[in-house]
Design an enzyme around this catalytic site. Structure first.
Site, PDB file in Angstrom:
ATOM      1  N   THR A 129      52.701  72.520  34.590  1.00 64.90           N
ATOM      2  CA  THR A 129      51.633  71.731  35.200  1.00 64.90           C
ATOM      3  C   THR A 129      52.071  70.269  35.131  1.00 64.90           C
ATOM      4  O   THR A 129      53.128  69.972  34.589  1.00 64.90           O
ATOM      5  CB  THR A 129      50.309  71.910  34.425  1.00 64.90           C
ATOM      6  OG1 THR A 129      50.401  71.151  33.211  1.00 64.90           O
ATOM      7  CG2 THR A 129      50.012  73.359  34.097  1.00 64.90           C
ATOM      8  N   CYS A 130      51.208  69.375  35.631  1.00 64.47           N
ATOM      9  CA  CYS A 130      51.618  67.967  35.577  1.00 64.47           C
ATOM     10  C   CYS A 130      51.700  67.457  34.139  1.00 64.47           C
ATOM     11  O   CYS A 130      52.388  66.485  33.866  1.00 64.47           O
ATOM     12  CB  CYS A 130      50.665  67.112  36.405  1.00 64.47           C
ATOM     13  SG  CYS A 130      48.963  67.252  35.860  1.00 64.47           S
TER      14      CYS A 130
ATOM     15  N   HIS B 220      48.396  77.269  20.111  1.00 68.77           N
ATOM     16  CA  HIS B 220      48.679  76.195  21.080  1.00 68.77           C
ATOM     17  C   HIS B 220      48.240  76.624  22.491  1.00 68.77           C
ATOM     18  O   HIS B 220      47.612  75.851  23.220  1.00 68.77           O
ATOM     19  CB  HIS B 220      50.173  75.866  21.060  1.00 68.77           C
ATOM     20  CG  HIS B 220      50.549  74.837  22.080  1.00 68.77           C
ATOM     21  ND1 HIS B 220      50.466  73.483  21.838  1.00 68.77           N
ATOM     22  CD2 HIS B 220      50.979  74.954  23.364  1.00 68.77           C
ATOM     23  CE1 HIS B 220      50.820  72.824  22.919  1.00 68.77           C
ATOM     24  NE2 HIS B 220      51.143  73.698  23.860  1.00 68.77           N
TER      25      HIS B 220
ATOM     26  N   GLU C  15      39.524  69.238  31.037  1.00 65.46           N
ATOM     27  CA  GLU C  15      39.729  69.473  32.480  1.00 65.46           C
ATOM     28  C   GLU C  15      39.665  70.979  32.774  1.00 65.46           C
ATOM     29  O   GLU C  15      40.001  71.804  31.923  1.00 65.46           O
ATOM     30  CB  GLU C  15      41.087  68.905  32.926  1.00 65.46           C
ATOM     31  CG  GLU C  15      42.258  69.522  32.178  1.00 65.46           C
ATOM     32  CD  GLU C  15      43.535  69.596  32.980  1.00 65.46           C
ATOM     33  OE1 GLU C  15      43.479  69.458  34.194  1.00 65.46           O
ATOM     34  OE2 GLU C  15      44.586  69.837  32.366  1.00 65.46           O
TER      35      GLU C  15
ATOM     36  N   GLY D 189      49.299  64.516  50.528  1.00 60.34           N
ATOM     37  CA  GLY D 189      49.158  65.861  49.950  1.00 60.34           C
ATOM     38  C   GLY D 189      47.726  66.340  50.103  1.00 60.34           C
ATOM     39  O   GLY D 189      46.791  65.648  49.695  1.00 60.34           O
ATOM     40  N   ALA D 190      47.563  67.502  50.721  1.00 60.35           N
ATOM     41  CA  ALA D 190      46.212  68.023  50.941  1.00 60.35           C
ATOM     42  C   ALA D 190      45.961  69.275  50.104  1.00 60.35           C
ATOM     43  O   ALA D 190      45.171  70.134  50.462  1.00 60.35           O
ATOM     44  CB  ALA D 190      46.021  68.331  52.423  1.00 60.35           C
ATOM     45  N   GLY D 191      46.654  69.375  48.975  1.00 55.22           N
ATOM     46  CA  GLY D 191      46.436  70.505  48.069  1.00 55.22           C
ATOM     47  C   GLY D 191      45.269  70.200  47.145  1.00 55.22           C
ATOM     48  O   GLY D 191      44.420  69.353  47.444  1.00 55.22           O
TER      49      GLY D 191
END
Ligand SMILES: NC(=O)c1ccc[n+]([C@@H]2O[C@H](COP(=O)([O-])OP(=O)(O)OC[C@H]3O[C@@H](n4cnc5c(N)ncnc54)[C@H](OP(=O)(O)O)[C@@H]3O)[C@@H](O)[C@H]2O)c1
Length: 419
Positions: A47-48, A97, A112, A187-189
């Protein structure tokens, strides 16, 4: 069996390192095939905020070395650089974790929602690539369940922020009032959609969407009352924008120095704020050296993220308590799983002995009625079950991770244990 996790995350590495080991959604299957050549079964969560690889194999040190070798194939940097930024967790620590990650406690933006979907997607992708064994599947399914549970039972995700919405907050801090801004979303995600919606909610009235696929840009722009623009018009479109949100999952920079220099020459004196939350980044970092360009990447969100974390501290404690209780349950499952081959072998051997001894006895007796045979059968089965009940329960509840008791039973009874 050991669970091993090797990862790089927003706490251990800046975006410049994370983007090198990031595995974009469209390349996940390919990456899983590459992982297979190093170690299998295995699962990638990218992920980011992190790239993590989980394995469940019979050798922790072997798995750790194999995952590091896999990550090294992505990182065009010396081994020392990788080691400096990676963490290695085994067994209980690795499971805990993952549970914390699914609950949003390990994210830059605590609480989030996005990470829960990403955990689910990583399991689905690994499943499709046949890279998941029973312990990994059970671990990830449980993590997803805990992630849902804490969001229902606590307020960890109440009014949850996301990286995209925090990026818009950062834009407000940098620019001030956003209502007169013209914003370009690249970006349209999912990330682009949430950023555009957050901007609209904060009063940005002119929003342009650029995406690789025109239809996708059109769909998002229409939903927001904005304008779609094709990717080949990206640079021209910058002439009239004051804010750019870069959220495309591209493997390379979409904006580099020459393009931005050209744009800035066409709009002298007008500042351009670019917030690049993509990992890998969409905008070359050197663009920040151009006059009047204010470039921020995802790591710049840490200040707002810190405020959000502090606000959720009370709930974090409640989530941690749920995780501790779930860890106890998971450990019980794990212990039972660990001794399963020995229990199976023990039952098989007992059944073989029972069956052969009963048959020998039956041959020596006068012919019996069906009822008499059934009674003898039931009695011998009952003896075996009663004899094994306590040792099996003891094995299930006392087997430690080294499998000492299981090993002892195995040796004592000369079992043939199949893994
Ligand atoms: N999702 C999140 O919560 C989140 C949060 C923070 C940061 N990010 C980062 O934001 C980026 C996008 O994530 P996402 O979740 O929005 O992904 P996504 O839903 O899969 O959307 C990806 C977007 O990137 C575009 N794209 C893919 N390959 C491209 C390429 N080669 N050139 C140009 N555009 C390309 C896609 O274009 P088309 O579909 O139009 O072809 C789509 O608009 C990633 O770098 C991610 O790490 C995501």
């Amino acid at each position: 069996m050991n669970i091993c996790l090797v990862g790089v995350n927003h706490r251990t590495a800046p975006v410049a390192i994370r983007e090198k080991v990031a595995i974009r959604a469209g390349r996940l299957n390919e990456a899983l095939q590459l992982l297979r050549s190093h170690v299998s079964p295995g699962l990638i969560l990218s992920t980011c905020n992190r790239t993590e690889v989980y394995t469940a194999t019979s050798g922790a040190s072997y798995a750790e070395a194999a995952i590091l070798a896999f990550l090294r194939t992505h990182l065009d940097a010396p081994e020392a650089t990788l080691l400096k930024h990676t963490y290695v967790l085994n067994d209980k620590a690795a499971c805990e974790h993952l549970f914390r990650t699914a609950c949003g406690l390990d994210s830059m933006i605590v609480g989030e929602y996005e990470v829960l979907g990403q955990v689910r997607q990583s399991l689905e992708a690994a499943d499709k690539s046949r890279m998941v064994n029973l312990p990994l599947r059970h671990l990830f399914q449980r993590a997803i369940r805990i992630g849902r549970r804490v969001r229902e039972e606590t307020e960890i995700s109440k009014n949850a922020l996301s990286v995209s919405s925090v990026a818009v907050d950062l834009a407000t801090e940098v620019i001030g009032d956003l209502t007169s801004c013209k914003m370009l979303v690249i970006g349209a995600g999912e990330a682009g959609r949430v950023a555009a919606k957050a901007a609209k909610d904060r009063g940005v009235s002119r929003i342009t969407v650029v995406s690789r696929t025109k239809e996708r840009a059109s769909k998002l722009a229409t939903a927001l009352g904005g304008q779609p623009v094709s990717m080949d018009r990206l640079v021209e479109e910058l002439d009239s924008c004051s804010l750019v949100m870069a959220c495309a999952d591209a493997p390379h920079y979409l904006l580099d120095i020459p393009q931005i220099e050209t744009v800035m020459k066409r709009r002298p004196g007008l500042p351009l704020v670019i917030i690049d939350i993509a990992v890998p980044r969409n905008v070359a970092p050197a663009v920040s050296q151009i006059k009047n360009v204010f470039l921020h990447n995802i790591d710049a969100l840490s200040l707002v993220a810190e405020q959000n974390r502090k606000q959720r501290e009370g709930e974090t404690q409640r989530v941690a308590e749920i995780i501790t209780a779930e860890m106890t349950e998971f450990s019980t499952w794990w212990q039972t799983f660990e001794v399963r081959p020995v229990v199976r072998a023990l039952m098989k051997k007992a059944e073989e002995v029972r069956y052969s001894q009963l048959n020998k006895t039956l041959k020596r007796l006068r012919p019996l009625s069906d009822e008499e045979r059934d009674s003898l059968e039931a009695m011998t089965k009952s003896i075996v079950t009663k004899l094994l009940q306590d040792p099996i329960n003891y094995l299930k509840t006392n087997a430690n991770n080294n499998g000492q008791y299981a090993e002892l039973v195995n040796k004592l009874l000369g079992l043939e244990v199949e893994n």
